[in-house]
Design a protein around this motif. Structure first.
Motif, PDB file in Angstrom:
ATOM      1  N   GLU A 259       0.830  -1.216   0.000  1.00 48.48           N
ATOM      2  CA  GLU A 259       0.000   0.000   0.000  1.00 48.48           C
ATOM      3  C   GLU A 259       0.857   1.256   0.000  1.00 48.48           C
ATOM      4  OE1 GLU A 259      -3.067   0.139   2.997  1.00 48.48           O
ATOM      5  OE2 GLU A 259      -4.437  -0.773   1.550  1.00 48.48           O
ATOM      6  N   LYS A 260       1.980   1.184   0.725  1.00 42.57           N
ATOM      7  CA  LYS A 260       2.845   2.356   0.798  1.00 42.57           C
ATOM      8  C   LYS A 260       4.284   1.925   1.034  1.00 42.57           C
ATOM      9  CE  LYS A 260       3.415   6.806   3.157  1.00 42.57           C
ATOM     10  NZ  LYS A 260       2.924   7.675   4.261  1.00 42.57           N
ATOM     11  N   GLY A 261       5.174   2.353   0.118  1.00 43.07           N
ATOM     12  CA  GLY A 261       6.583   2.055   0.295  1.00 43.07           C
ATOM     13  C   GLY A 261       7.239   1.559  -0.976  1.00 43.07           C
ATOM     14  N   ASN A 262       8.522   1.874  -1.139  1.00 45.53           N
ATOM     15  CA  ASN A 262       9.342   1.345  -2.228  1.00 45.53           C
ATOM     16  C   ASN A 262      10.483   0.556  -1.589  1.00 45.53           C
ATOM     17  OD1 ASN A 262       8.248   2.475  -4.819  1.00 45.53           O
ATOM     18  ND2 ASN A 262       8.538   4.391  -3.687  1.00 45.53           N
ATOM     19  N   VAL A 263      10.514  -0.744  -1.848  1.00 39.08           N
ATOM     20  CA  VAL A 263      11.438  -1.620  -1.131  1.00 39.08           C
ATOM     21  C   VAL A 263      12.049  -2.652  -2.070  1.00 39.08           C
ATOM     22  CG1 VAL A 263      10.251  -1.382   1.076  1.00 39.08           C
ATOM     23  CG2 VAL A 263       9.527  -3.164  -0.534  1.00 39.08           C
ATOM     24  N   PHE A 264      13.097  -3.313  -1.558  1.00 44.25           N
ATOM     25  CA  PHE A 264      13.669  -4.470  -2.236  1.00 44.25           C
ATOM     26  C   PHE A 264      13.277  -5.698  -1.423  1.00 44.25           C
ATOM     27  CE2 PHE A 264      16.416  -1.166  -3.986  1.00 44.25           C
ATOM     28  CZ  PHE A 264      16.459  -1.540  -5.328  1.00 44.25           C
ATOM     29  N   ILE A 265      12.644  -6.670  -2.090  1.00 43.11           N
ATOM     30  CA  ILE A 265      12.181  -7.886  -1.423  1.00 43.11           C
ATOM     31  C   ILE A 265      13.034  -9.069  -1.881  1.00 43.11           C
ATOM     32  CG2 ILE A 265      10.247  -9.473  -1.077  1.00 43.11           C
ATOM     33  CD1 ILE A 265       9.729  -6.841   0.212  1.00 43.11           C
ATOM     34  N   ASP A 266      13.609  -9.782  -0.919  1.00 37.50           N
ATOM     35  CA  ASP A 266      14.359 -11.001  -1.228  1.00 37.50           C
ATOM     36  C   ASP A 266      13.355 -12.131  -1.423  1.00 37.50           C
ATOM     37  OD1 ASP A 266      15.932 -13.226  -1.361  1.00 37.50           O
ATOM     38  OD2 ASP A 266      17.014 -12.881   0.516  1.00 37.50           O
ATOM     39  N   GLU A 267      13.141 -12.516  -2.683  1.00 32.19           N
ATOM     40  CA  GLU A 267      12.168 -13.558  -3.012  1.00 32.19           C
ATOM     41  C   GLU A 267      12.820 -14.904  -3.296  1.00 32.19           C
ATOM     42  OE1 GLU A 267       9.870 -11.941  -6.259  1.00 32.19           O
ATOM     43  OE2 GLU A 267       8.410 -11.082  -4.858  1.00 32.19           O
ATOM     44  N   SER A 268      14.087 -15.052  -2.899  1.00 30.43           N
ATOM     45  CA  SER A 268      14.803 -16.295  -3.193  1.00 30.43           C
ATOM     46  C   SER A 268      14.117 -17.508  -2.569  1.00 30.43           C
ATOM     47  CB  SER A 268      16.251 -16.200  -2.702  1.00 30.43           C
ATOM     48  OG  SER A 268      16.293 -15.948  -1.314  1.00 30.43           O
ATOM     49  N   ALA A 269      13.379 -17.283  -1.462  1.00 32.43           N
ATOM     50  CA  ALA A 269      12.666 -18.385  -0.825  1.00 32.43           C
ATOM     51  C   ALA A 269      11.610 -18.986  -1.744  1.00 32.43           C
ATOM     52  CB  ALA A 269      11.997 -17.897   0.467  1.00 32.43           C
ATOM     53  N   ILE A 270      11.064 -18.173  -2.640  1.00 36.71           N
ATOM     54  CA  ILE A 270      10.005 -18.637  -3.540  1.00 36.71           C
ATOM     55  C   ILE A 270      10.521 -18.887  -4.942  1.00 36.71           C
ATOM     56  CG2 ILE A 270       7.736 -18.080  -4.499  1.00 36.71           C
ATOM     57  CD1 ILE A 270       7.750 -18.536  -1.488  1.00 36.71           C
ATOM     58  N   GLY A 280       6.993  -1.643  -5.425  1.00 32.53           N
ATOM     59  CA  GLY A 280       6.395  -0.356  -5.092  1.00 32.53           C
ATOM     60  C   GLY A 280       4.911  -0.486  -4.837  1.00 32.53           C
ATOM     61  N   ASN A 281       4.226   0.631  -4.714  1.00 28.35           N
ATOM     62  CA  ASN A 281       2.796   0.628  -4.421  1.00 28.35           C
ATOM     63  C   ASN A 281       2.021  -0.224  -5.426  1.00 28.35           C
ATOM     64  OD1 ASN A 281       3.524   2.398  -2.455  1.00 28.35           O
ATOM     65  ND2 ASN A 281       2.600   4.214  -3.375  1.00 28.35           N
ATOM     66  N   GLY A 282       1.191  -1.135  -4.906  1.00 30.70           N
ATOM     67  CA  GLY A 282       0.352  -1.979  -5.755  1.00 30.70           C
ATOM     68  C   GLY A 282       0.988  -3.301  -6.130  1.00 30.70           C
ATOM     69  N   ASP A 283       2.319  -3.452  -5.945  1.00 25.87           N
ATOM     70  CA  ASP A 283       2.988  -4.713  -6.292  1.00 25.87           C
ATOM     71  C   ASP A 283       2.664  -5.788  -5.250  1.00 25.87           C
ATOM     72  OD1 ASP A 283       4.134  -3.666  -8.546  1.00 25.87           O
ATOM     73  OD2 ASP A 283       5.996  -3.072  -7.548  1.00 25.87           O
ATOM     74  N   THR A 284       2.658  -7.039  -5.708  1.00 30.92           N
ATOM     75  CA  THR A 284       2.318  -8.146  -4.813  1.00 30.92           C
ATOM     76  C   THR A 284       3.554  -8.643  -4.062  1.00 30.92           C
ATOM     77  OG1 THR A 284       2.666  -9.767  -6.597  1.00 30.92           O
ATOM     78  CG2 THR A 284       0.432  -8.913  -6.274  1.00 30.92           C
ATOM     79  N   VAL A 285       3.348  -9.115  -2.847  1.00 29.49           N
ATOM     80  CA  VAL A 285       4.404  -9.727  -2.037  1.00 29.49           C
ATOM     81  C   VAL A 285       3.872 -11.045  -1.487  1.00 29.49           C
ATOM     82  CG1 VAL A 285       5.635  -7.618  -1.397  1.00 29.49           C
ATOM     83  CG2 VAL A 285       3.665  -8.326  -0.054  1.00 29.49           C
ATOM     84  N   SER A 286       4.785 -11.998  -1.241  1.00 27.49           N
ATOM     85  CA  SER A 286       4.378 -13.340  -0.815  1.00 27.49           C
ATOM     86  C   SER A 286       4.907 -13.661   0.574  1.00 27.49           C
ATOM     87  CB  SER A 286       4.899 -14.392  -1.806  1.00 27.49           C
ATOM     88  OG  SER A 286       4.391 -14.167  -3.099  1.00 27.49           O
ATOM     89  N   ALA A 287       4.163 -14.484   1.291  1.00 29.94           N
ATOM     90  CA  ALA A 287       4.558 -14.913   2.636  1.00 29.94           C
ATOM     91  C   ALA A 287       5.901 -15.622   2.593  1.00 29.94           C
ATOM     92  CB  ALA A 287       3.494 -15.835   3.221  1.00 29.94           C
TER      93      ALA A 287
END
Length: 732
Positions: A259-270, A280-287
């Protein structure tokens, strides 16, 4: 062992077919929180202790496998404590001047052996006789049938000989008038079998390690924002639509969108890909994915079993349970060997009863017992585990960790190898391949400028550039006004000069354009699947840097060696098509699939198996775990994730594909050794059983006493152990 197909039970116990312990199926459970100082305080969400105020911590629950292990360990200690003195008393009879006989007569020592054997037979190892009885009643003959009949026959024989030695012929008696007893053989065999069960129980605690490791990926608590206030809640309290805050370094609790924020997500787990993804805003993130260094808020969209992580857990679980194991050779032999031996024993008794000399009952009974004793499965039980034990040790010394014998047995039958790219074929981390300066610029100066600019950057590509400069022992300059331009690159001031590093969009912001020659060169690098960033200083382009995930030096030779063995190699990767094509071309691989999700890799393995292929899968990431579990044999890189390692039957410590070649060779050697051991385990029995039955008595007057039968049993065991130890000198 998948004996009854896809069947589960609601209580612990033994498999009614093979007799092995049932293993608890892992499941996602609610985390219970307790106070470290007051363990009686428990609740299902985080908080503080009402007594002392300390933060509550997750309670460590003991698994069913751990409970079974502790119970068997207690029994094993008792068995050893009573078995050792029985063994010492029995073996002392081989001494010329036995000091024990100075204390009391052999007849009394026999009673001592009997008394000491009672706790071993009727408490510590009683379950083996129960399993043997159940196997006979249900006619599901297995290794426990052999153990129960062999050890039971020796024990019953010894009790009868102890109570009424006068019924036995003189040739079965010692000089003191006592009959040779087999209490020590009984308790030693049973204690060794119990040791095997103990080691098996310990291994079971790791059987479902992959799923348990996956479960650990999801955090047990999350920060929810309600009316502008933050509150910490248990993860199972999250509902769809909740607004959550994820702080730097924390794991994303559920699936949702930023909803708010620009970040780098480590998705290596998935995904298994090493480079964090900018969101960024609106992008999906996974558990289970990990936030970088900036907080953000997200909206929960999928919770509980609907998250991608939960779906991967289900895939690993189902794949693990659907894999039918190889039926062990010893069990196959037992299926024929047990009824044959029992039949020969019964036939022996009746032949002696109707055609033998007086006393016919004694001769019939003694020879029937001799048949059962010489058929005791001690060596047969050792045949497989001894070879496996030595083979596992040999593999470990060569960087190949083997989880079970099954993997070794299947490995040398595979005809197809599916391999992941990142971390398996490649190093699994971004590195600078080269820095190309424009005409008139020095390479070292370009490297120094871009490394100085990225010295404080958290971006993985920036860290790769700094690492490249440090390898060349460069001293970096201070940077002022550092700024990260989302989706474009980084800018700053180095020695009062405006510098930047990024893509074409960043250059356009400062009014720069690249020439046709440089554009062509950069496009060529990008077609090879590499990342290119362009550098400028004082509004002048000074060069560009090429970053790649380098192919391991041994990958090409290993793949060639596997192909020469007749194994088809297929590469599956979550990376883009350009990168996949470039790597496949370098390795001369014709079969590859790019942009694979975990379920795509699993489906490809299933497709190959449906074609009748024997499939091995090599990978290093959580995204490889379902395919690793579904494969006929999974091979994990030791440099990869714990989940991949737990899902696989083999682990290559160095993460080197050459280890697969070694593992296949080792599998061939071990299986050959096991077959040799089975021959040694049975040859003495095959020769000895007819002699024990009295086949030579009409011609030579020779009977095989139970003592000689036990000696033959020992010879077969020595042969098995000696042959297995030869594996230590095998060259891989």
């Amino acid at each position: 062992m998948f004996c009854e197909g896809d069947k589960t039970y609601d209580h612990p116990g033994d498999c009614p077919v093979c007799g092995m312990d049932l293993v608890e199926q892992p499941s996602q459970q609610t985390t219970i929180y307790t106070c470290p100082m007051h363990p009686e305080i428990e609740q299902d969400e985080p908080g503080s202790c009402p007594k002392c105020g300390m933060d509550l911590v997750p309670k460590e629950s003991e698994s069913a496998e751990q409970k079974t292990y502790k119970k068997l360990l207690k029994k094993f200690k008792i068995a050893v404590a009573f078995t050792l003195p029985v063994f010492v008393i029995a073996m002392s009879g081989m001494l010329t001047n036995n000091p024990l006989y100075d204390v009391m007569d052999i007849a009394y020592w026999n009673w001592v052996q009997f008394a000491l054997s009672l706790p071993v037979v009727f408490w510590a190892t009683r379950m083996f006789f129960e399993r043997a009885w159940r196997s006979v009643v249900t006619w599901n003959l297995n290794m426990f049938t052999l153990i129960g009949i062999g050890a039971g026959a020796a024990y019953v024989f010894s009790i009868i000989a102890l109570l009424v030695p006068s019924v036995f012929p003189d040739q079965f008696k010692t000089d003191e008038g006592t009959v040779h007893l087999y209490f020590e053989a009984t308790v030693v065999i049973l204690t060794l079998v119990l040791l095997g069960q103990l080691l098996e129980a310990k291994a079971h605690s790791k059987t479902n390690g992959a799923i348990k490791e996956l479960m650990k990926l999801a955090p047990n608590k999350a920060t929810r924002i309600v009316n502008g206030e933050e509150e910490v809640i248990a993860i199972d309290k999250i509902a769809v639509g909740d607004v959550l805050k994820v702080k730097p370094g924390e794991k994303v609790p559920v699936d949702g969108s930023i909803e708010k924020g620009n970040v780098f997500i480590d998705e290596s787990a998935i995904t298994g890909e090493p480079v964090p993804v900018e969101k960024g805003n609106g992008d999906t993130v996974s558990a289970g994915t990990i936030n970088g260094n900036t907080s953000f808020t997200m909206k929960a969209e999928k919770v509980g079993a609907d998250t991608l992580l939960s779906q991967i857990i289900d895939m690993v679980n189902n794949a693990s349970r659907s894999r039918a194991p190889i039926q062990k050779l010893a069990d196959k032999i037992a299926a024929y060997f047990v009824p044959t031996v029992v039949g020969v024993s019964i036939l022996t008794f009746f032949v002696w009863y109707f055609f033998g000399p007086q006393p016919v009952l004694v001769y019939g009974f003694v020879n029937a017992i001799a048949v059962l004793i010489i058929a005791c499965p001690c060596a047969l039980g050792l045949a497989t585990p001894m070879s496996v034990m030595v083979g596992v040790g040999k593999g470990a010394s060569n960087g190949v960790l083997i989880k079970n014998a099954e993997a070794l047995e299947v490995l040398n039958t595979i005809d197809t190898l599916v391999i992941d790219k990142t971390g398996t074929i490649t190093e699994g981390k971004p590195s600078v391949e080269k820095v190309v300066p424009v005409k008139g610029q020095e390479q070292d100066e370009v490297v120094k400028v871009i490394a100085s600019l990225n010295n404080h950057s958290e971006h993985p590509l920036g860290k790769a550039i700094v690492a490249f400069a440090k390898e060349q022992k460069m001293n970096l300059d201070e940077v002022q006004d550092f700024e990260s331009k989302t989706g474009k690159g980084v800018v700053g001031q180095v020695d009062d000069v405006a510098v930047g590093l990024g893509n074409v969009s960043l250059l356009e912001d400062v009014g720069l354009q690249i020439g046709s020659a440089m554009s062509t060169a950069i496009e060529k690098e990008q077609k090879d699947g590499k990342t290119v960033s362009i550098a400028y200083a004082n509004k002048t382009i000074i060069g560009y840097v090429v970053i790649t995930d380098a192919i391991k030096k041994t990958s090409k030779a290993a793949i060639k060696a596997l192909q020469e063995k007749g194994i088809a190699v297929t590469m599956l990767t979550g990376d883009n098509k350009l990168t996949a094509a470039a790597v496949a071309n370098t390795l001369q691989l014709t079969d590859y699939i790019a942009e694979c999700l975990p379920e795509d890799k699993l489906k490809e393995v299933e497709r190959l198996q449906q074609q009748g292929k024997k499939v091995a899968v090599a990978g290093d990431g959580i995204n490889d775990a379902p395919a690793l579990a579904k494969a006929d044999v999974g091979i994990a890189m030791g440099t990869g994730t714990d989940v991949a390692i737990e899902s696989a039957g083999l682990t290559l410590v160095k993460g080197d594909l050459q280890g697969i070649v070694k593992a296949i060779t080792l599998g061939e050697k071990v299986m050959k050794n096991i077959k040799q051991n089975l021959f040694f385990a049975l040859i003495y029995n095959t020769i000895g059983v007819p002699v024990a039955a009295g086949l030579l008595y009409p011609f030579f007057g020779i009977l095989l006493s139970p003592m000689i039968a036990a000696l033959a049993m020992s010879f077969s065991s020595v042969s098995v152990i000696s042959n297995a130890l030869r594996l230590r000198s095998t060259k891989l």
